[in-house]
Design a protein around this motif. Structure first.
Motif, PDB file in Angstrom:
ATOM      1  N   VAL A 147      34.974  -7.436 -16.051  1.00  0.00           N
ATOM      2  CA  VAL A 147      34.461  -9.070 -16.395  1.00  0.00           C
ATOM      3  C   VAL A 147      34.351  -9.554 -17.418  1.00  0.00           C
ATOM      4  CG1 VAL A 147      32.664 -10.612 -15.704  1.00  0.00           C
ATOM      5  CG2 VAL A 147      33.320  -8.704 -14.010  1.00  0.00           C
ATOM      6  N   ALA A 178      27.832 -11.735 -18.557  1.00  0.00           N
ATOM      7  CA  ALA A 178      27.921 -10.364 -17.638  1.00  0.00           C
ATOM      8  C   ALA A 178      27.401  -8.808 -17.617  1.00  0.00           C
ATOM      9  CB  ALA A 178      29.385 -10.471 -16.826  1.00  0.00           C
ATOM     10  N   ALA A 179      26.152  -8.364 -17.666  1.00  0.00           N
ATOM     11  CA  ALA A 179      25.565  -7.631 -18.538  1.00  0.00           C
ATOM     12  C   ALA A 179      25.280  -6.322 -17.726  1.00  0.00           C
ATOM     13  CB  ALA A 179      24.567  -7.883 -19.845  1.00  0.00           C
ATOM     14  N   HIS A 192      27.249  -8.273 -27.345  1.00  0.00           N
ATOM     15  CA  HIS A 192      27.704  -6.637 -26.402  1.00  0.00           C
ATOM     16  C   HIS A 192      26.299  -5.876 -26.561  1.00  0.00           C
ATOM     17  CE1 HIS A 192      29.592  -5.203 -29.789  1.00  0.00           C
ATOM     18  NE2 HIS A 192      31.124  -5.579 -29.548  1.00  0.00           N
ATOM     19  N   THR A 193      26.395  -5.135 -26.291  1.00  0.00           N
ATOM     20  CA  THR A 193      25.043  -4.358 -26.340  1.00  0.00           C
ATOM     21  C   THR A 193      24.940  -4.100 -28.055  1.00  0.00           C
ATOM     22  OG1 THR A 193      26.279  -2.093 -26.283  1.00  0.00           O
ATOM     23  CG2 THR A 193      24.699  -3.092 -24.890  1.00  0.00           C
ATOM     24  N   VAL A 206      27.040 -14.040 -13.943  1.00  0.00           N
ATOM     25  CA  VAL A 206      27.819 -13.153 -13.357  1.00  0.00           C
ATOM     26  C   VAL A 206      26.644 -11.634 -12.412  1.00  0.00           C
ATOM     27  CG1 VAL A 206      30.425 -11.495 -13.084  1.00  0.00           C
ATOM     28  CG2 VAL A 206      30.517 -13.503 -14.200  1.00  0.00           C
ATOM     29  N   THR A 255      34.545 -14.447  -5.687  1.00  0.00           N
ATOM     30  CA  THR A 255      35.744 -13.201  -6.399  1.00  0.00           C
ATOM     31  C   THR A 255      36.441 -12.826  -4.943  1.00  0.00           C
ATOM     32  OG1 THR A 255      34.438 -12.452  -7.373  1.00  0.00           O
ATOM     33  CG2 THR A 255      35.405 -10.799  -6.091  1.00  0.00           C
ATOM     34  N   VAL A 279      29.015 -17.066  -8.666  1.00  0.00           N
ATOM     35  CA  VAL A 279      30.230 -16.469  -9.127  1.00  0.00           C
ATOM     36  C   VAL A 279      31.112 -15.030  -7.307  1.00  0.00           C
ATOM     37  CG1 VAL A 279      31.863 -14.542 -10.905  1.00  0.00           C
ATOM     38  CG2 VAL A 279      29.656 -16.168 -11.025  1.00  0.00           C
ATOM     39  N   ARG A 327      30.996  -6.336 -21.995  1.00  0.00           N
ATOM     40  CA  ARG A 327      32.480  -5.971 -22.302  1.00  0.00           C
ATOM     41  C   ARG A 327      33.878  -5.024 -21.621  1.00  0.00           C
ATOM     42  NH1 ARG A 327      31.488  -2.743 -28.032  1.00  0.00           N
ATOM     43  NH2 ARG A 327      30.296  -1.713 -27.478  1.00  0.00           N
ATOM     44  N   SER A 328      33.012  -5.725 -20.244  1.00  0.00           N
ATOM     45  CA  SER A 328      33.388  -4.736 -19.286  1.00  0.00           C
ATOM     46  C   SER A 328      35.349  -4.533 -18.720  1.00  0.00           C
ATOM     47  CB  SER A 328      32.514  -4.703 -18.220  1.00  0.00           C
ATOM     48  OG  SER A 328      33.046  -5.776 -17.646  1.00  0.00           O
TER      49      SER A 328
HETATM   50  P1  NAD Z   1      28.850  -2.719 -17.124  1.00  0.00           P
HETATM   51  O1  NAD Z   1      27.534  -1.923 -17.132  1.00  0.00           O
HETATM   52  O2  NAD Z   1      30.307  -2.200 -16.947  1.00  0.00           O
HETATM   53  O3  NAD Z   1      29.115  -3.757 -18.853  1.00  0.00           O
HETATM   54  C1  NAD Z   1      28.116  -4.631 -18.471  1.00  0.00           C
HETATM   55  C2  NAD Z   1      27.957  -4.940 -20.596  1.00  0.00           C
HETATM   56  O4  NAD Z   1      27.403  -5.832 -20.497  1.00  0.00           O
HETATM   57  C3  NAD Z   1      28.447  -3.579 -21.136  1.00  0.00           C
HETATM   58  O5  NAD Z   1      30.213  -4.522 -21.956  1.00  0.00           O
HETATM   59  C4  NAD Z   1      27.204  -4.055 -21.866  1.00  0.00           C
HETATM   60  O6  NAD Z   1      27.885  -4.177 -23.364  1.00  0.00           O
HETATM   61  C5  NAD Z   1      27.176  -5.316 -22.382  1.00  0.00           C
HETATM   62  N1  NAD Z   1      25.345  -5.434 -21.993  1.00  0.00           N
HETATM   63  C6  NAD Z   1      24.630  -4.071 -21.377  1.00  0.00           C
HETATM   64  N2  NAD Z   1      23.426  -4.641 -21.459  1.00  0.00           N
HETATM   65  C7  NAD Z   1      24.041  -5.892 -22.474  1.00  0.00           C
HETATM   66  C8  NAD Z   1      21.957  -6.231 -23.787  1.00  0.00           C
HETATM   67  N3  NAD Z   1      20.794  -6.003 -23.222  1.00  0.00           N
HETATM   68  N4  NAD Z   1      22.894  -7.061 -23.929  1.00  0.00           N
HETATM   69  C9  NAD Z   1      24.308  -7.343 -24.729  1.00  0.00           C
HETATM   70  N5  NAD Z   1      25.450  -6.729 -24.285  1.00  0.00           N
HETATM   71  C10 NAD Z   1      24.529  -6.135 -22.357  1.00  0.00           C
HETATM   72  O7  NAD Z   1      29.371  -4.258 -15.681  1.00  0.00           O
HETATM   73  P2  NAD Z   1      29.810  -4.747 -14.854  1.00  0.00           P
HETATM   74  O8  NAD Z   1      30.997  -4.413 -14.274  1.00  0.00           O
HETATM   75  O9  NAD Z   1      30.259  -6.064 -16.352  1.00  0.00           O
HETATM   76  O10 NAD Z   1      29.356  -6.163 -14.254  1.00  0.00           O
HETATM   77  C11 NAD Z   1      28.190  -6.783 -14.334  1.00  0.00           C
HETATM   78  C12 NAD Z   1      27.371  -7.448 -14.098  1.00  0.00           C
HETATM   79  O11 NAD Z   1      27.947  -8.075 -13.010  1.00  0.00           O
HETATM   80  C13 NAD Z   1      26.914  -6.459 -13.225  1.00  0.00           C
HETATM   81  O12 NAD Z   1      25.069  -6.686 -12.927  1.00  0.00           O
HETATM   82  C14 NAD Z   1      27.450  -7.118 -11.808  1.00  0.00           C
HETATM   83  O13 NAD Z   1      26.283  -6.188 -11.342  1.00  0.00           O
HETATM   84  C15 NAD Z   1      28.019  -8.076 -11.465  1.00  0.00           C
HETATM   85  N6  NAD Z   1      29.155  -7.836 -11.413  1.00  0.00           N
HETATM   86  C16 NAD Z   1      28.963  -9.007 -10.578  1.00  0.00           C
HETATM   87  C17 NAD Z   1      30.516  -9.732  -9.151  1.00  0.00           C
HETATM   88  C18 NAD Z   1      30.547 -10.537  -8.714  1.00  0.00           C
HETATM   89  O14 NAD Z   1      31.503 -10.973  -7.469  1.00  0.00           O
HETATM   90  N7  NAD Z   1      30.247 -11.005  -8.461  1.00  0.00           N
HETATM   91  C19 NAD Z   1      31.358  -8.410  -9.921  1.00  0.00           C
HETATM   92  C20 NAD Z   1      31.660  -8.105 -10.393  1.00  0.00           C
HETATM   93  C21 NAD Z   1      30.464  -7.564 -11.430  1.00  0.00           C
END
Ligand code: NAD
Length: 303
Positions: free
Chosen positions: A172, A214-215, A195-196, A235, A277, A273, A168-169
């Motif tokens: 993403v 996207a975690a 989410h967590t 993601v 982007t 992904v 829920r970031s």
């Molecule tokens: P973030 O850390 O801000 O958010 C992660 C989210 O996942 C949080 O909301 C959390 O509640 C949830 N989460 C974490 N662990 C969890 C679990 N065990 N069970 C359930 N939910 C869980 O990360 P973000 O910025 O959203 O990025 C997520 C991933 O995507 C990262 O690996 C990041 O590198 C990747 N990313 C990739 C791209 C791309 O272009 N490919 C772009 C942005 C982010």
């Protein structure tokens, strides 16, 4: 075995489409899209992201300015720099590579960008436009836009589909959840965001026709969390080791090899992904250029 959705191939196709738009723009207005990438300091990951963005913009024939600033730049100076590009008629997109050094307030910097040049889609005005939906001249954040575009181009039906988003970031999970539930192309889905704090993530995931993860937790999604035939968008980009040549070994949030046996379609990491982007950033810049050029024309018409 699942069909692999190649973000790399889709990026190539999108960039070809954009290149012909740039040609059309040149023919009609004698102008090309202008993008400035502002890089503060020398964080190696940021440098490599910016380098890739610059290379892609130049390949598309954009007017590209790579503005590198020292780590020591003050917040005030950075805000003044952004204001200069806000006023520059040849610049249609302003990208400030994050993260910024600690002495600079990121929120202030994002707010300072003219929303009509915010091709990253991080300004609250654009997030508001995204929530309202429809074609309202806003910019969608690039990673969620790339995810949605991949789903559409993979031929996955979204209308009425059960979509589960893990995470829920602000960049993403939250935006892609809103976008998939909107009216329109590549949307009209029934969305659950987990989410967590979610009680039983696996139970939710098992219902998903489209699972978007996207975690940032390598191997979080196990094969028995995936509904047979589902489309899985991974993601996550996690550094899980270092190769003998010193390069980072990357892995997604899904156990890819096992998931391939269950899913209908799946994105790899890397090559999923990530490339999308960048393609969406370029697409936003082209869109911005069209909007600025056609608006300028309208403004100069006799009233
Ligand atoms: P973030 O850390 O801000 O958010 C992660 C989210 O996942 C949080 O909301 C959390 O509640 C949830 N989460 C974490 N662990 C969890 C679990 N065990 N069970 C359930 N939910 C869980 O990360 P973000 O910025 O959203 O990025 C997520 C991933 O995507 C990262 O690996 C990041 O590198 C990747 N990313 C990739 C791209 C791309 O272009 N490919 C772009 C942005 C982010």
């Amino acid at each position: 075995s699942a069909e692999i959705i190649s973000g790399t191939d889709m990026r190539t196709a999108i960039l070809e489409e954009l290149a012909s738009e740039v040609e059309a723009m040149k023919a009609k207005h004698g102008k090309v899209p202008g993008l400035v990438t502002i890089l503060v300091g020398e964080n190696p990951a940021s440098v490599s992201y910016v380098t890739l963005k610059v290379k892609t913009a130049l390949k598309l024939g954009f007017h590209e300015i790579q503005d590198s600033q020292p780590e020591s730049i003050s917040e005030e100076e950075l805000l003044a720099l952004i204001e200069r590009y806000n006023q520059d008629p040849d610049i249609h997109g302003i990208l400030v590579q994050l993260p910024l050094p600690k002495h600079i307030n990121e929120e202030k910097v994002i707010y300072a960008i003219n929303p009509d040049k915010d091709v990253d889609g991080f300004h609250p005005v654009n997030l508001g436009r995204m929530v309202i939906g429809g074609d309202n001249g806003g910019f969608l954040p690039c990673t969620p836009a790339g995810i949605q575009e991949m789903i559409v181009r993979s031929g996955t039906e979204t209308s009425g589909a059960e979509v589960v988003v893990v995470g829920r970031s602000n960049i993403v999970g939250k935006p892609i959840s809103v976008m998939m539930g909107q009216k329109g192309r590549g949307a009209n889905s029934t969305v659950t965001m987990v989410h967590t704090r979610t009680h039983d993530i696996a139970e939710h995931c098992k219902r998903a026709d489209i699972l978007i993860v996207a975690a940032g937790v390598p191997g979080l999604v196990k094969p028995d969390w995936i509904k047979p035939g589902a489309t899985v968008i991974d993601v996550g980009v996690n550094r899980v080791g270092t190769s003998t040549t010193g390069k980072a070994i990357l892995s997604g949030d899904v156990d890819f090899a096992e998931a391939c046996k269950v899913a209908g379609k799946i994105t790899p990491v890397p090559g999923g992904v990530g490339p999308m982007t960048i393609a969406m950033l370029m697409k936003n810049t082209v869109k911005s250029a069209w909007m600025h050029l056609e608006r300028t024309m309208a403004d100069t018409l006799p009233r």
